[in-house]
Design a protein around this motif. Structure first.
Motif, PDB file in Angstrom:
ATOM      1  N   ASP A  39      34.715  37.589  39.247  1.00 12.26           N
ATOM      2  CA  ASP A  39      33.897  38.512  40.025  1.00 12.26           C
ATOM      3  C   ASP A  39      34.647  39.675  40.666  1.00 12.26           C
ATOM      4  N   LEU A  40      35.941  39.576  40.797  1.00 12.95           N
ATOM      5  CA  LEU A  40      36.704  40.664  41.416  1.00 12.95           C
ATOM      6  C   LEU A  40      37.339  41.541  40.352  1.00 12.95           C
ATOM      7  N   ASP A  41      37.402  42.827  40.614  1.00 13.54           N
ATOM      8  CA  ASP A  41      38.018  43.780  39.692  1.00 13.54           C
ATOM      9  C   ASP A  41      39.520  43.784  39.923  1.00 13.54           C
ATOM     10  N   MET A  42      40.236  42.986  39.161  1.00 11.80           N
ATOM     11  CA  MET A  42      41.682  42.843  39.332  1.00 11.80           C
ATOM     12  C   MET A  42      42.459  43.989  38.677  1.00 11.80           C
ATOM     13  N   SER A  43      41.763  44.898  37.997  1.00 10.46           N
ATOM     14  CA  SER A  43      42.451  46.024  37.358  1.00 10.46           C
ATOM     15  C   SER A  43      43.063  46.971  38.391  1.00 10.46           C
ATOM     16  N   GLU A  46      46.893  46.667  38.394  1.00 12.02           N
ATOM     17  CA  GLU A  46      47.716  47.021  37.242  1.00 12.02           C
ATOM     18  C   GLU A  46      48.488  48.314  37.412  1.00 12.02           C
ATOM     19  N   SER A  47      47.925  49.287  38.096  1.00 15.29           N
ATOM     20  CA  SER A  47      48.623  50.562  38.267  1.00 15.29           C
ATOM     21  C   SER A  47      49.861  50.414  39.147  1.00 15.29           C
ATOM     22  N   ARG A  48      49.948  49.342  39.910  1.00 13.46           N
ATOM     23  CA  ARG A  48      51.084  49.116  40.795  1.00 13.46           C
ATOM     24  C   ARG A  48      52.309  48.572  40.058  1.00 13.46           C
ATOM     25  N   TYR A  49      52.117  48.069  38.875  1.00 13.85           N
ATOM     26  CA  TYR A  49      53.222  47.475  38.109  1.00 13.85           C
ATOM     27  C   TYR A  49      53.711  48.468  37.064  1.00 13.85           C
ATOM     28  N   ARG A  50      55.026  48.633  37.007  1.00  9.04           N
ATOM     29  CA  ARG A  50      55.636  49.546  36.040  1.00  9.04           C
ATOM     30  C   ARG A  50      56.677  48.801  35.203  1.00  9.04           C
ATOM     31  N   ASP A  60      51.064  37.201  37.623  1.00  6.05           N
ATOM     32  CA  ASP A  60      49.704  37.729  37.545  1.00  6.05           C
ATOM     33  C   ASP A  60      49.165  37.878  38.964  1.00  6.05           C
ATOM     34  N   PRO A  61      48.670  39.065  39.330  1.00  2.40           N
ATOM     35  CA  PRO A  61      48.134  39.254  40.682  1.00  2.40           C
ATOM     36  C   PRO A  61      46.994  38.293  41.016  1.00  2.40           C
ATOM     37  N   ALA A  62      46.247  37.855  40.019  1.00  2.00           N
ATOM     38  CA  ALA A  62      45.163  36.894  40.277  1.00  2.00           C
ATOM     39  C   ALA A  62      45.731  35.584  40.808  1.00  2.00           C
ATOM     40  N   ILE A  63      46.840  35.147  40.247  1.00  2.00           N
ATOM     41  CA  ILE A  63      47.472  33.911  40.714  1.00  2.00           C
ATOM     42  C   ILE A  63      47.973  34.083  42.139  1.00  2.00           C
ATOM     43  N   LEU A  64      48.654  35.184  42.402  1.00  2.00           N
ATOM     44  CA  LEU A  64      49.171  35.421  43.750  1.00  2.00           C
ATOM     45  C   LEU A  64      48.034  35.536  44.765  1.00  2.00           C
ATOM     46  N   LEU A  65      46.960  36.206  44.378  1.00  2.00           N
ATOM     47  CA  LEU A  65      45.820  36.353  45.281  1.00  2.00           C
ATOM     48  C   LEU A  65      45.193  34.990  45.587  1.00  2.00           C
ATOM     49  N   LYS A  66      45.059  34.155  44.565  1.00  2.00           N
ATOM     50  CA  LYS A  66      44.488  32.829  44.774  1.00  2.00           C
ATOM     51  C   LYS A  66      45.313  32.006  45.755  1.00  2.00           C
ATOM     52  N   ILE A  67      46.626  31.983  45.552  1.00  2.00           N
ATOM     53  CA  ILE A  67      47.436  31.124  46.425  1.00  2.00           C
ATOM     54  C   ILE A  67      47.518  31.684  47.842  1.00  2.00           C
ATOM     55  N   VAL A  68      47.542  33.001  47.977  1.00  2.00           N
ATOM     56  CA  VAL A  68      47.597  33.591  49.322  1.00  2.00           C
ATOM     57  C   VAL A  68      46.294  33.324  50.065  1.00  2.00           C
ATOM     58  N   MET A 113      50.494  45.089  48.543  1.00  2.00           N
ATOM     59  CA  MET A 113      49.168  45.109  47.940  1.00  2.00           C
ATOM     60  C   MET A 113      48.049  45.017  48.971  1.00  2.00           C
ATOM     61  N   ASP A 114      48.383  45.077  50.241  1.00  2.00           N
ATOM     62  CA  ASP A 114      47.386  44.946  51.297  1.00  2.00           C
ATOM     63  C   ASP A 114      46.257  45.959  51.136  1.00  2.00           C
ATOM     64  N   ASP A 115      46.606  47.189  50.786  1.00  2.00           N
ATOM     65  CA  ASP A 115      45.586  48.230  50.625  1.00  2.00           C
ATOM     66  C   ASP A 115      44.756  48.042  49.356  1.00  2.00           C
TER      67      ASP A 115
END
Length: 167
Positions: A39-43, A46-50, A60-68, A113-115
């Motif tokens: 349900d969340l737009d995790m895209s 992606e622009s933050r990773y180079r 994967d930011p989804a994994i980090l977001l889940k655990i946080v 990634m707070d913002d």
């Protein structure tokens, strides 16, 4: 003389564990995982990773977001404690797919990634409550565990709201 059953702390026991089976429908962690995955737009992350062509693969930011978010729901706000939970707690292992991110990776994700994280929940604001299987329900960035018999009768003490701790 009394007799006791034999025990041996040096014995080995292999316990097979499939992480996907550890999160049961109807639980908070199941809903959290479902919302982040579907349900969340995790895209937005992606622009933050180079590291497309060089550099190490990122978590994967989804994994980090889940655990946080799961850690915050349990009152754990220290990145070191979150990293420890990913090594020791089966639910954290499951949400992180046993990837065990370092505490500095978790702290960097939260601060940098707070913002990006906060606007994810505005996607849910104003939306009608939507019901998941097994009695889970979400509305306006707050997660509510509801009674299976009446999904719109939510006890006051069941509300868990996410907010990042003040810096």
């Amino acid at each position: 003389m009394a007799r006791f059953k034999h025990y041996d702390y040096n014995q080995t026991k292999m316990i097979p564990l499939r992480f996907a089976d550890q999160i049961q429908p109807g639980t908070f962690e199941y809903t959290l995982s479902h919302v982040v995955d579907h349900d969340l737009d995790m895209s937005l992350f992606e622009s933050r990773y180079r590291n497309d062509y060089n550099g190490a693969p990122a978590y994967d930011p989804a994994i980090l977001l889940k655990i946080v978010l799961f850690a915050y729901s349990r009152g754990i706000t220290s990145s070191r404690k979150i990293a420890q939970a990913c090594r020791e707690n089966v639910l954290f292992m499951t949400l992180s797919a046993d990837s065990q991110p370092h505490h500095s990776t978790i702290a960097e994700f939260i601060t940098q990634m707070d913002d990006v994280i906060a606007p994810l929940f505005t996607q849910l604001k104003g939306a009608k409550p939507f019901r998941f299987t097994q009695g889970m329900h979400s509305h306006a960035g707050a997660w509510e565990r509801v009674k299976r018999s009446d999904p719109f009768n939510v006890p006051d003490d069941s509300l868990i709201a996410f907010s990042f701790p003040p810096r």
